[in-house]
Design an enzyme around this catalytic site. Structure first.
Site, mmCIF file in Angstrom:
data_model
loop_
_atom_site.group_PDB
_atom_site.id
_atom_site.type_symbol
_atom_site.label_atom_id
_atom_site.label_comp_id
_atom_site.label_asym_id
_atom_site.label_seq_id
_atom_site.Cartn_x
_atom_site.Cartn_y
_atom_site.Cartn_z
ATOM 1 N N TRP A 56 -4.926 27.480 18.075
ATOM 2 C CA TRP A 56 -3.701 27.657 18.838
ATOM 3 C C TRP A 56 -2.586 28.743 18.231
ATOM 4 C CZ3 TRP A 56 -0.522 25.712 22.874
ATOM 5 C CH2 TRP A 56 0.910 25.800 22.370
ATOM 6 N N ASN A 114 1.556 30.029 18.712
ATOM 7 C CA ASN A 114 2.774 30.445 19.366
ATOM 8 C C ASN A 114 3.680 31.517 18.858
ATOM 9 O OD1 ASN A 114 3.216 27.762 17.984
ATOM 10 N ND2 ASN A 114 5.348 28.430 18.133
ATOM 11 N N ASP A 115 4.913 31.795 18.561
ATOM 12 C CA ASP A 115 5.627 32.812 18.475
ATOM 13 C C ASP A 115 4.939 33.877 17.296
ATOM 14 O OD1 ASP A 115 7.255 30.739 19.214
ATOM 15 O OD2 ASP A 115 8.271 30.624 17.419
ATOM 16 N N GLN A 124 2.520 31.933 14.650
ATOM 17 C CA GLN A 124 2.433 30.484 14.486
ATOM 18 C C GLN A 124 1.258 29.901 14.737
ATOM 19 O OE1 GLN A 124 5.847 28.299 13.784
ATOM 20 N NE2 GLN A 124 5.332 29.880 12.463
#
Ligand code: FRU
Length: 479
Positions: free
Chosen positions: A17, A19-20, A36
């Site tokens: 995974w 994110n940001d 992230q």
């Protein structure tokens, strides 16, 4: 069917995974970006910083995990978002350590831009520096910058009562830290906060800058704006260092109108302003999970400020190295339908379109599926639809995540489109003023088709198609 979804120019983790985007910087001759990251799952989990480097901001190499949650102050939810800077030939990462929900600001440094060592001063900003109106459990995403002899650290903080502020700290050495106060405030965020703040100084001569942040649960006041659950905004202005105040000169600018855009970060290098963002949205499903990855970034765009507004451009200099074919077509009128096929799943269409009633632009692929763009003169809007995606994308609260309409202030009669497609994602720039980022899951090569269904006058000028290859070639360097 071969579900060839993984984009090539848009950063993804080889596994797990993301994110940001974090720590967008230039160090030791290379661009650096971190994400992230949860290496153990395709869902959010203990946060690591996954490291990518690039020479041209188009193709990125994943070079390993830079930060792991392994210290007493971060071995809970992990190493949350932050930024990077260079100090005395060392690369510094500034991030939020999260342990037992408590959020504190920490640093790590590296001499080689590969191995990062956390500082003994960590956490260098904690509850002792934080005024009691703020919630220590929602105090995160430090942006570090150097200005007028000091390091400044801007951090998002949730007010216990209501709303959220961006608050500023100053230090020379990361030992003595002074709290300076809030420089931006927003209320009415349904218990959310201002995440992922950023400040981009536009030159060295004065303190003109752009302030960015991502308000959670930002309420929309218009059916054409802020239609995602969470949003990313920017304000142009000036930083007044004498009074520690950000003085906006523009209204709030919506950086992207698409479905998938959050947590942007900028980098100014060689006088060029670059913008990157997470090309996804919280509270959704992630259709690429079955391929072992979830989350991706937009291809860094170039920002220019003109007439107190932010204009966005694709990175021509970076992209030109990957061009396989360019087709330039003479100006033409769309009587019925005009279509152009592509021989690559990475393709860019650039054109001007003139229209008197309405028209449809479909980005269709070899399986006959399409991402549709409906231009409507009657209300000066453009509607985008990804309902035809092979993989269904939904908001967890059941609200729509597939159709979006935006209002074009200057009218739709004459528009400039710049569209970049990379396997399962599309970035659209309209007049370089309205950006629209979307995941769209179809397989194969995307052609473009112009439809005239309503006896309109539709004229296309300066149409150029760029087909890209995955690796750059010397022979195309001059293109
Ligand atoms: C925004 C965010 C940040 C936080 C990070 C955690 O997407 O919630 O505020 O640092 O994600 O992964």
């Amino acid at each position: 069917m071969n579900k060839d979804y993984r984009p090539i120019f848009h950063i993804t983790a080889h596994k797990g995974w993301i994110n940001d985007p974090n720590g967008f910087s230039f160090f030791d001759g290379k661009y650096h970006l971190f994400a992230q990251h949860n290496p153990f799952d395709t869902k959010w989990g203990p946060m690591h910083w996954l490291h990518f480097v690039s020479e041209d901001l188009i193709k990125w190499d994943e070079v390993g995990i830079a930060l792991c949650p392994d210290k007493p102050y971060d071995n809970g939810d992990g190493c949350f978002s932050g930024s990077a800077t260079e100090i005395d030939k060392k690369h510094y990462l500034v991030y939020t350590g999260v342990k037992d929900k408590v959020q504190t600001q920490c640093i790590a440094s590296s001499t080689d831009g590969l191995n990062y060592i956390k500082s003994d001063l960590n956490p260098f900003i904690d509850r002792h520096n934080l005024p009691s109106i703020y919630d220590i459990n929602n105090f995160r995403d430090p942006k570090i910058f150097f200005r007028h002899g000091y390091f400044y650290v801007l951090v998002g903080a949730k007010v216990k009562e209501d709303g959220s502020h961006l608050i500023l700290f100053r230090t020379k050495d990361f030992k003595d830290v002074t709290y300076l106060g809030p420089i931006f405030e927003m209320n009415n965020l349904s218990n959310g906060m201002l995440e992922c703040c950023d400040i981009l100084f536009l030159n060295e001569q004065n303190d003109e800058c752009i302030l960015f942040c991502s308000p959670q649960y930002k309420k929309s006041t218009s059916k054409y704006k802020y239609q995602n659950i969470h949003s990313t905004i920017a304000l142009i202005g000036k930083f007044d260092f004498d009074n520690i105040k950000f003085v906006p000169t523009s209204d709030e600018i919506q950086l992207d109108y698409g479905f998938d855009f959050y947590a942007s970060q900028t980098l100014r290098h060689d006088n060029i302003n670059y913008l990157v963002a997470w090309q996804a949205m919280w509270d959704r499903n992630f259709p690429s999970e079955f391929l072992g990855y979830a989350g991706q970034f937009i291809v860094p765009r170039i920002l220019k400020v003109e007439n107190n507004y932010i204009y966005q451009y694709f990175n021509d200099d970076g992209l030109k190295k990957y061009v396989k074919n360019i087709n330039q077509i003479d100006d033409f009128k769309v009587e019925n339908q005009c279509e152009f096929k592509s021989n690559s799943p990475i393709v860019r269409y650039k054109f001007n379109i003139q229209i008197d009633k309405n028209g449809i632009i479909s980005l269709y692929n070899s399986n006959g599926k399409g991402f549709y763009i409906y231009i409507d003169k009657s209300d000066e809007t453009i509607l985008f639809s990804r309902e035809d995606s092979f993989e269904y994308i939904f908001n967890q609260d059941g609200s729509d995540a597939n159709v979006r309409k935006i209002l074009i202030d200057e009218g739709v009669d004459k528009l400039h489109f710049d569209i970049l497609i990379d396997h399962s994602c599309i970035e659209i720039l309209i007049n370089n003023k309205y950006a629209f980022s979307a995941l769209y899951f179809a397989c194969g090569e995307y052609g473009v088709c112009f439809d005239n269904e309503n006896d309109s006058n539709i004229n296309i000028t300066n149409f150029i198609k760029y087909e890209y290859k995955e690796t750059k070639g010397e022979e195309n360097d001059e293109k």
